[in-house]
Design an enzyme around this catalytic site. Structure first.
Site, PDB file in Angstrom:
ATOM      1  N   ASP A 148     -11.783  -0.464  -2.079  1.00 29.89           N
ATOM      2  CA  ASP A 148     -12.938   0.436  -2.067  1.00 29.89           C
ATOM      3  C   ASP A 148     -12.610   1.629  -2.407  1.00 29.89           C
ATOM      4  O   ASP A 148     -11.855   2.440  -2.007  1.00 29.89           O
ATOM      5  CB  ASP A 148     -13.439   0.375  -0.389  1.00 29.89           C
ATOM      6  CG  ASP A 148     -14.132  -1.057  -0.018  1.00 29.89           C
ATOM      7  OD1 ASP A 148     -14.559  -1.908  -0.753  1.00 29.89           O
ATOM      8  OD2 ASP A 148     -14.177  -1.204   1.072  1.00 29.89           O
ATOM      9  N   ASP A 150     -24.186  -8.129   1.409  1.00 30.11           N
ATOM     10  CA  ASP A 150     -23.919  -7.450   2.802  1.00 30.11           C
ATOM     11  C   ASP A 150     -24.905  -7.937   3.629  1.00 30.11           C
ATOM     12  O   ASP A 150     -26.165  -7.662   3.437  1.00 30.11           O
ATOM     13  CB  ASP A 150     -24.026  -5.845   2.561  1.00 30.11           C
ATOM     14  CG  ASP A 150     -22.877  -5.519   1.549  1.00 30.11           C
ATOM     15  OD1 ASP A 150     -21.882  -6.202   1.389  1.00 30.11           O
ATOM     16  OD2 ASP A 150     -23.175  -4.467   0.810  1.00 30.11           O
TER      17      ASP A 150
END
Length: 251
Positions: free
Chosen positions: A11, A130
């Protein structure tokens, strides 16, 4: 039976690898290139590079960093964050990506999945989903988890498969960074309802969690960050543990 994959995830924000909890409270997790080199040498099956603020800030993925990573690793590289058009997907491929991950843009323009798949093949298109539990339902969120959509997770997973996705990256926002284990309930529901591979993401805190993602969640691959970034475990240790418990992996 195909070998199960272990996939570390970078990330990336402002040129560094970061890791948060429930998509918030980000902390530094090291140099992008150092982590990429480490995983390339550590038996990782693939590597995911997510520019986690690109969609939120309505900008392109940091392609210069992608290029540097692609020159250092010799495993499949998936790039996501800000992939909002075929042109941006093309730029990612030109900078060394093997696959692109689309998320927010695909929810608002589902045919984007088809357009990229038509040009580059379904195998090059990963749709990141998500999800967060809202009441009794798993609801898809966008913009790094900031915005709730109209889609339930299973409904959207089936849609993206029909639109041409080659793989689904399923992240539980409730479990992300908590080290409490994957949400195997929704993972199993989606994995057994689609015929494309599903990558488990969000919550891996120990090696048993990886095993459960495969054995209980029926995942095809397990993505993890914290347990590998901070060297709690090596990928070799993870694979040896899984093999001992009957999960086929590449060693």
């Amino acid at each position: 039976m195909l070998a199960k994959r272990i996939i570390p995830c970078l990330d990336v924000r402002e040129g560094r690898v970061v890791k948060g909890i429930n998509f918030e409270d980000l902390r530094d997790a090291g140099s992008i290139l150092e982590q990429a080199r480490f995983y390339n040498n550590e038996l990782a099956d693939e590597l995911v590079f997510l520019d986690i603020s690109a969609s939120l800030e309505s900008r392109k993925t940091t392609l210069e960093e992608v290029l540097k990573v692609s020159e250092e690793v010799f495993i499949p590289l998936t790039v996501g964050g800000g992939i909002s058009s075929v042109e941006r997907a093309r730029d990612a491929f030109l900078h060394g990506a093997d696959k692109v991950s689309v998320n927010t843009a695909a929810v608002y323009d589902p045919k984007l999945i088809t357009r990229i798949a038509d040009q580059y093949g379904s195998q090059a298109v990963v749709v990141a989903i998500d999800v967060k539990k809202v009441g009794e339902k798993y609801i898809v969120h966008t913009h790094s988890g900031k915005e709730l959509t109209k889609y339930e997770a299973l409904e959207w997973a089936r849609m993206v498969q029909e639109l041409g996705a080659g793989e689904i990256l399923l992240t539980s926002m409730d479990r992300d960074g908590t080290k409490a284990g994957y949400d195997n309930e929704i993972l199993r529901e989606i994995s057994t309802s689609v015929h494309i591979p599903v990558i488990a993401s969000g919550g891996a805190g120990n090696l048993e969690h990886l095993y459960d993602g495969f054995a209980k969640g029926c995942a095809d691959a397990a993505l993890a960050a914290s347990i590998f970034h901070f060297r709690q475990y090596t990928i070799r240790e993870a694979k040896e543990y899984l093999r001992e418990r009957g999960i086929e992996v590449r060693l």
